[in-house]
Design a protein around this motif. Structure first.
Motif, PDB file in Angstrom:
ATOM      1  N   ALA A  50       0.837  -1.201   0.000  1.00  0.00           N
ATOM      2  CA  ALA A  50       0.000   0.000   0.000  1.00  0.00           C
ATOM      3  C   ALA A  50       0.875   1.256   0.000  1.00  0.00           C
ATOM      4  O   ALA A  50       1.721   1.428   0.869  1.00  0.00           O
ATOM      5  N   PRO A  51       0.713   2.153  -1.007  1.00  0.00           N
ATOM      6  CA  PRO A  51       1.524   3.375  -1.044  1.00  0.00           C
ATOM      7  C   PRO A  51       1.128   4.321   0.093  1.00  0.00           C
ATOM      8  O   PRO A  51      -0.042   4.466   0.421  1.00  0.00           O
ATOM      9  N   GLN A  52       2.123   4.954   0.693  1.00  0.00           N
ATOM     10  CA  GLN A  52       1.883   5.881   1.796  1.00  0.00           C
ATOM     11  C   GLN A  52       2.556   7.211   1.482  1.00  0.00           C
ATOM     12  O   GLN A  52       3.633   7.237   0.888  1.00  0.00           O
ATOM     13  N   PRO A  53       1.952   8.329   1.901  1.00  0.00           N
ATOM     14  CA  PRO A  53       2.644   9.609   1.757  1.00  0.00           C
ATOM     15  C   PRO A  53       3.938   9.572   2.574  1.00  0.00           C
ATOM     16  O   PRO A  53       4.042   8.846   3.561  1.00  0.00           O
ATOM     17  N   SER A  54       4.894  10.355   2.153  1.00  0.00           N
ATOM     18  CA  SER A  54       6.213  10.326   2.750  1.00  0.00           C
ATOM     19  C   SER A  54       6.853  11.704   2.633  1.00  0.00           C
ATOM     20  O   SER A  54       6.408  12.534   1.830  1.00  0.00           O
ATOM     21  N   LEU A  55       7.895  11.932   3.400  1.00  0.00           N
ATOM     22  CA  LEU A  55       8.635  13.184   3.276  1.00  0.00           C
ATOM     23  C   LEU A  55       9.167  13.369   1.856  1.00  0.00           C
ATOM     24  O   LEU A  55       9.398  14.497   1.419  1.00  0.00           O
ATOM     25  N   ILE A  83      13.984   6.735   6.982  1.00  0.00           N
ATOM     26  CA  ILE A  83      13.581   6.737   8.386  1.00  0.00           C
ATOM     27  C   ILE A  83      12.432   5.752   8.542  1.00  0.00           C
ATOM     28  O   ILE A  83      11.813   5.360   7.552  1.00  0.00           O
ATOM     29  N   PRO A  84      12.144   5.330   9.775  1.00  0.00           N
ATOM     30  CA  PRO A  84      11.050   4.362   9.957  1.00  0.00           C
ATOM     31  C   PRO A  84       9.751   4.862   9.292  1.00  0.00           C
ATOM     32  O   PRO A  84       9.420   6.044   9.374  1.00  0.00           O
ATOM     33  N   PRO A  85       9.035   3.954   8.622  1.00  0.00           N
ATOM     34  CA  PRO A  85       7.828   4.344   7.873  1.00  0.00           C
ATOM     35  C   PRO A  85       6.791   5.102   8.706  1.00  0.00           C
ATOM     36  O   PRO A  85       6.179   6.053   8.217  1.00  0.00           O
ATOM     37  N   GLY A  86       6.565   4.690   9.942  1.00  0.00           N
ATOM     38  CA  GLY A  86       5.570   5.376  10.773  1.00  0.00           C
ATOM     39  C   GLY A  86       5.962   6.808  11.061  1.00  0.00           C
ATOM     40  O   GLY A  86       5.122   7.718  11.048  1.00  0.00           O
ATOM     41  N   ILE A  87       7.234   7.039  11.313  1.00  0.00           N
ATOM     42  CA  ILE A  87       7.723   8.399  11.565  1.00  0.00           C
ATOM     43  C   ILE A  87       7.654   9.216  10.283  1.00  0.00           C
ATOM     44  O   ILE A  87       7.260  10.379  10.291  1.00  0.00           O
ATOM     45  N   ASP A  88       8.012   8.608   9.169  1.00  0.00           N
ATOM     46  CA  ASP A  88       7.964   9.277   7.869  1.00  0.00           C
ATOM     47  C   ASP A  88       6.536   9.744   7.561  1.00  0.00           C
ATOM     48  O   ASP A  88       6.314  10.908   7.207  1.00  0.00           O
ATOM     49  N   LEU A  89       5.569   8.860   7.712  1.00  0.00           N
ATOM     50  CA  LEU A  89       4.169   9.213   7.464  1.00  0.00           C
ATOM     51  C   LEU A  89       3.700  10.280   8.443  1.00  0.00           C
ATOM     52  O   LEU A  89       3.050  11.261   8.049  1.00  0.00           O
ATOM     53  N   SER A  90       4.033  10.139   9.723  1.00  0.00           N
ATOM     54  CA  SER A  90       3.614  11.120  10.726  1.00  0.00           C
ATOM     55  C   SER A  90       4.205  12.491  10.438  1.00  0.00           C
ATOM     56  O   SER A  90       3.516  13.505  10.546  1.00  0.00           O
ATOM     57  N   TYR A  92       5.112  13.707   7.523  1.00  0.00           N
ATOM     58  CA  TYR A  92       4.398  14.255   6.361  1.00  0.00           C
ATOM     59  C   TYR A  92       3.042  14.820   6.784  1.00  0.00           C
ATOM     60  O   TYR A  92       2.669  15.923   6.400  1.00  0.00           O
ATOM     61  N   ARG A  93       2.296  14.047   7.582  1.00  0.00           N
ATOM     62  CA  ARG A  93       0.962  14.488   7.999  1.00  0.00           C
ATOM     63  C   ARG A  93       1.015  15.741   8.887  1.00  0.00           C
ATOM     64  O   ARG A  93       0.126  16.588   8.832  1.00  0.00           O
ATOM     65  N   ILE A  94       2.047  15.864   9.707  1.00  0.00           N
ATOM     66  CA  ILE A  94       2.196  17.063  10.543  1.00  0.00           C
ATOM     67  C   ILE A  94       2.403  18.286   9.644  1.00  0.00           C
ATOM     68  O   ILE A  94       1.764  19.322   9.838  1.00  0.00           O
ATOM     69  N   VAL A  95       3.272  18.163   8.654  1.00  0.00           N
ATOM     70  CA  VAL A  95       3.493  19.276   7.723  1.00  0.00           C
ATOM     71  C   VAL A  95       2.203  19.591   6.979  1.00  0.00           C
ATOM     72  O   VAL A  95       1.809  20.758   6.849  1.00  0.00           O
ATOM     73  N   GLN A  96       1.507  18.561   6.522  1.00  0.00           N
ATOM     74  CA  GLN A  96       0.269  18.756   5.781  1.00  0.00           C
ATOM     75  C   GLN A  96      -0.769  19.493   6.619  1.00  0.00           C
ATOM     76  O   GLN A  96      -1.393  20.453   6.159  1.00  0.00           O
ATOM     77  N   GLU A  97      -0.957  19.076   7.851  1.00  0.00           N
ATOM     78  CA  GLU A  97      -1.949  19.708   8.717  1.00  0.00           C
ATOM     79  C   GLU A  97      -1.556  21.144   9.049  1.00  0.00           C
ATOM     80  O   GLU A  97      -2.402  22.040   9.055  1.00  0.00           O
ATOM     81  N   ALA A  98      -0.282  21.365   9.326  1.00  0.00           N
ATOM     82  CA  ALA A  98       0.168  22.726   9.664  1.00  0.00           C
ATOM     83  C   ALA A  98      -0.021  23.668   8.474  1.00  0.00           C
ATOM     84  O   ALA A  98      -0.454  24.819   8.655  1.00  0.00           O
ATOM     85  N   LEU A  99       0.282  23.204   7.271  1.00  0.00           N
ATOM     86  CA  LEU A  99       0.079  24.056   6.096  1.00  0.00           C
ATOM     87  C   LEU A  99      -1.404  24.293   5.825  1.00  0.00           C
ATOM     88  O   LEU A  99      -1.802  25.395   5.428  1.00  0.00           O
ATOM     89  N   THR A 100      -2.223  23.282   6.053  1.00  0.00           N
ATOM     90  CA  THR A 100      -3.673  23.454   5.892  1.00  0.00           C
ATOM     91  C   THR A 100      -4.189  24.489   6.889  1.00  0.00           C
ATOM     92  O   THR A 100      -4.986  25.371   6.537  1.00  0.00           O
ATOM     93  N   ASN A 101      -3.717  24.412   8.142  1.00  0.00           N
ATOM     94  CA  ASN A 101      -4.107  25.407   9.149  1.00  0.00           C
ATOM     95  C   ASN A 101      -3.662  26.806   8.736  1.00  0.00           C
ATOM     96  O   ASN A 101      -4.405  27.778   8.907  1.00  0.00           O
ATOM     97  N   ALA A 102      -2.458  26.920   8.192  1.00  0.00           N
ATOM     98  CA  ALA A 102      -1.963  28.221   7.748  1.00  0.00           C
ATOM     99  C   ALA A 102      -2.855  28.776   6.636  1.00  0.00           C
ATOM    100  O   ALA A 102      -3.206  29.961   6.643  1.00  0.00           O
ATOM    101  N   LEU A 103      -3.241  27.922   5.698  1.00  0.00           N
ATOM    102  CA  LEU A 103      -4.139  28.362   4.623  1.00  0.00           C
ATOM    103  C   LEU A 103      -5.470  28.861   5.177  1.00  0.00           C
ATOM    104  O   LEU A 103      -6.007  29.860   4.718  1.00  0.00           O
ATOM    105  N   LYS A 104      -5.981  28.150   6.174  1.00  0.00           N
ATOM    106  CA  LYS A 104      -7.294  28.492   6.726  1.00  0.00           C
ATOM    107  C   LYS A 104      -7.257  29.704   7.650  1.00  0.00           C
ATOM    108  O   LYS A 104      -8.211  30.473   7.689  1.00  0.00           O
ATOM    109  N   HIS A 105      -6.159  29.868   8.407  1.00  0.00           N
ATOM    110  CA  HIS A 105      -6.180  30.831   9.503  1.00  0.00           C
ATOM    111  C   HIS A 105      -5.205  32.001   9.408  1.00  0.00           C
ATOM    112  O   HIS A 105      -5.396  32.999  10.098  1.00  0.00           O
ATOM    113  N   ALA A 106      -4.163  31.904   8.601  1.00  0.00           N
ATOM    114  CA  ALA A 106      -3.109  32.921   8.633  1.00  0.00           C
ATOM    115  C   ALA A 106      -3.470  34.198   7.890  1.00  0.00           C
ATOM    116  O   ALA A 106      -2.892  35.240   8.143  1.00  0.00           O
ATOM    117  N   GLY A 107      -4.431  34.120   6.959  1.00  0.00           N
ATOM    118  CA  GLY A 107      -4.690  35.286   6.122  1.00  0.00           C
ATOM    119  C   GLY A 107      -3.577  35.395   5.090  1.00  0.00           C
ATOM    120  O   GLY A 107      -2.858  34.438   4.828  1.00  0.00           O
TER     121      GLY A 107
END
Length: 181
Positions: A50-55, A83-90, A92-107
């Motif tokens: 199964a393909p997973q998002p990654s850094l 790096i370990p796959p779980g850390i790699d995916l996590s 990526y998801r942290i960056v994704q969520e932070a950028l999504t929050n910036a889009l929604k809230h930063a102006g």
């Protein structure tokens, strides 16, 4: 987000782009949720396929956010390595969520993503120079909770909040040695 984007039509193209990015992020999160639920029924051999998002995919993520109207700078420091796959995916998801929050809230803002490969840890920083909604930090929604849970799973640290010079920052430290993989 998709329904609102369609209802909005061509009236506000910048808002439409942000909604499109939110819609894509939501679809991606749902696909990940389906994969997680599917893991309960699959063998280890099936999971490996199964393909997973990654850094390795951060460039594409950053480009999506740029297309939605927020300039983003991506810096990678240190020696990139597997790096370990779980850390790699996590990570990526942290960056994704932070950028999504910036889009929604930063102006109107610029964002910077920095990934630092250390000997024993991976450090991630996502910072913007925006004013935020009414000058406040983003409310503590599921995104920040999800980031905290991802970091805690690996015994790392997460710090979020307004920066003294303006803007908002998310900083995560994920240990690479002795953590779950």
């Amino acid at each position: 987000a998709g329904a609102e984007r369609r209802a909005l039509g061509d009236e506000r193209p910048q808002t439409s782009e942000v909604l499109s990015t939110i819609e894509a992020t939501g679809r991606s999160a749902m696909a990940e949720m389906r994969r997680l639920l599917g893991m309960l029924r699959r063998s280890d051999d099936e999971l490996a396929l199964a393909p997973q998002p990654s850094l390795r995919h951060l460039g594409s993520l950053v480009e999506q956010v740029r297309e939605a109207g927020m300039p983003v700078e991506l810096r990678v420091e240190g020696d990139e390595r597997p790096i370990p796959p779980g850390i790699d995916l996590s990570a990526y998801r942290i960056v994704q969520e932070a950028l999504t929050n910036a889009l929604k809230h930063a102006g109107p803002a610029h964002a910077r993503v920095t990934v630092r490969y250390g000997e024993r840890e991976l450090d991630i920083e996502i910072a913007d120079d925006g004013a935020g909604v009414n000058g406040d930090a983003p409310p503590g929604g599921h995104g920040l909770v999800g980031m905290r849970e991802r970091v805690a799973l690996f015994g790392g640290d997460l710090a979020t909040g307004r920066q003294s010079g303006g803007g908002y920052a998310v900083r995560a430290r994920l240990p690479l040695a002795g953590g779950a993989s």
